[in-house]
Design an enzyme around this catalytic site. Structure first.
Site, PDB file in Angstrom:
ATOM      1  N   TYR A   9      50.576  65.217  12.755  1.00 25.86           N
ATOM      2  CA  TYR A   9      50.084  64.831  14.078  1.00 25.86           C
ATOM      3  C   TYR A   9      50.942  63.716  14.671  1.00 25.86           C
ATOM      4  CZ  TYR A   9      46.139  67.579  12.473  1.00 25.86           C
ATOM      5  OH  TYR A   9      45.364  68.593  11.989  1.00 25.86           O
ATOM      6  N   CYS A  10      51.442  62.832  13.803  1.00 22.82           N
ATOM      7  CA  CYS A  10      52.373  61.797  14.272  1.00 22.82           C
ATOM      8  C   CYS A  10      53.643  62.435  14.821  1.00 22.82           C
ATOM      9  CB  CYS A  10      52.739  60.847  13.133  1.00 22.82           C
ATOM     10  SG  CYS A  10      51.352  59.900  12.456  1.00 22.82           S
ATOM     11  N   ASN A  11      54.132  63.464  14.127  1.00 28.06           N
ATOM     12  CA  ASN A  11      55.340  64.130  14.584  1.00 28.06           C
ATOM     13  C   ASN A  11      55.133  64.790  15.943  1.00 28.06           C
ATOM     14  OD1 ASN A  11      57.029  63.487  12.385  1.00 28.06           O
ATOM     15  ND2 ASN A  11      56.098  65.090  11.160  1.00 28.06           N
ATOM     16  N   LEU A  69      55.192  61.916  18.531  1.00 24.42           N
ATOM     17  CA  LEU A  69      56.488  61.323  18.822  1.00 24.42           C
ATOM     18  C   LEU A  69      57.410  62.299  19.540  1.00 24.42           C
ATOM     19  CD1 LEU A  69      57.151  59.112  15.685  1.00 24.42           C
ATOM     20  CD2 LEU A  69      55.987  58.567  17.817  1.00 24.42           C
TER      21      LEU A  69
END
Length: 217
Positions: free
Chosen positions: A85-87, A90
């Site tokens: 989810y961070c990827n 970003l």
């Protein structure tokens, strides 16, 4: 590009179809994690953002004060490059980076992940904004978005994800930032924020851009 929430919802739905029992377990974990959200003391709108000086993957130190000398700064905390989810978040920010910069703002993304050779080869390190390492989540703590991850969630990471956070974070396995984003004006004042203990959801780039518009208009 689809809105970030739509991308995340699609990923969650695909997970529900592919592994419904696992995703139900994740839902249960998030429900339990929500109980810890009340203990957070995240910076509020109008508060002063603490200065920081953190290394990027090349070992260069980047400070908030230096960035603010140029204009507003968007500070986003993420868990690490191991978090899908961070990827998504970003990549979505990278896609709108030109719009953020057009408003005179800088973007920095901060996680506890150690800035070693493996990180420098990661896709995140190729982003055209500063990716900084906050070992032991000390800066996240100053911003009120660091928490001691409950054992039930750590066990999920170790067992279901095979994540060795001690290695990834160079010794710190149980302190992670809540995914959070702050818009900070040139006077180091928080003018907009997004904080949510549900690590699957993040601030929309469009909302960040609208917050920056408010600063320049």
């Amino acid at each position: 590009m689809k809105p970030l929430k739509a991308q995340i919802d699609a990923k969650i739905e695909a997970g529900r179809k592919g592994n419904p029992s696992f995703m139900k377990g994740v839902d249960d974990i998030i429900k339990q994690a929500k109980a810890f959200e009340q203990g957070l003391d995240a910076l509020s709108i109008g508060q002063q953002a603490p200065d920081f000086e953190l290394p990027n993957p090349q070992g260069e130190l980047v400070s908030l004060a230096h960035l603010l000398a140029k204009g507003p700064v968007v500070v986003t905390f993420y868990r690490g490059s191991w978090c899908p989810y961070c990827n998504l978040q970003l990549r979505a920010l990278q896609a709108r980076l030109a719009d953020i910069k057009a408003l005179g703002a800088e973007l920095v993304a901060i996680s506890p992940q150690v800035p070693d050779d493996s990180l420098s080869e990661d896709e995140i390190s190729k982003m055209e904004f500063s990716v900084l390492s906050d070992q032991d989540a000390k800066v996240a703590s100053k911003y009120g978005v660091a928490w001691e991850v409950p054992e039930f969630l750590l066990d999920h990471m170790r067992t279901d994800r095979q994540l060795d956070l001690e290695s990834i974070n160079n010794g710190n396995a149980n302190i992670l930032p809540i995914p959070a984003t702050f818009v900070i004006n040139k006077d180091a004042e928080v003018t907009w924020r997004f904080v949510d203990v549900d690590y699957r959801y993040r601030s929309e780039p469009e909302d960040i851009i609208q917050a920056l518009h408010t600063l320049v208009n």
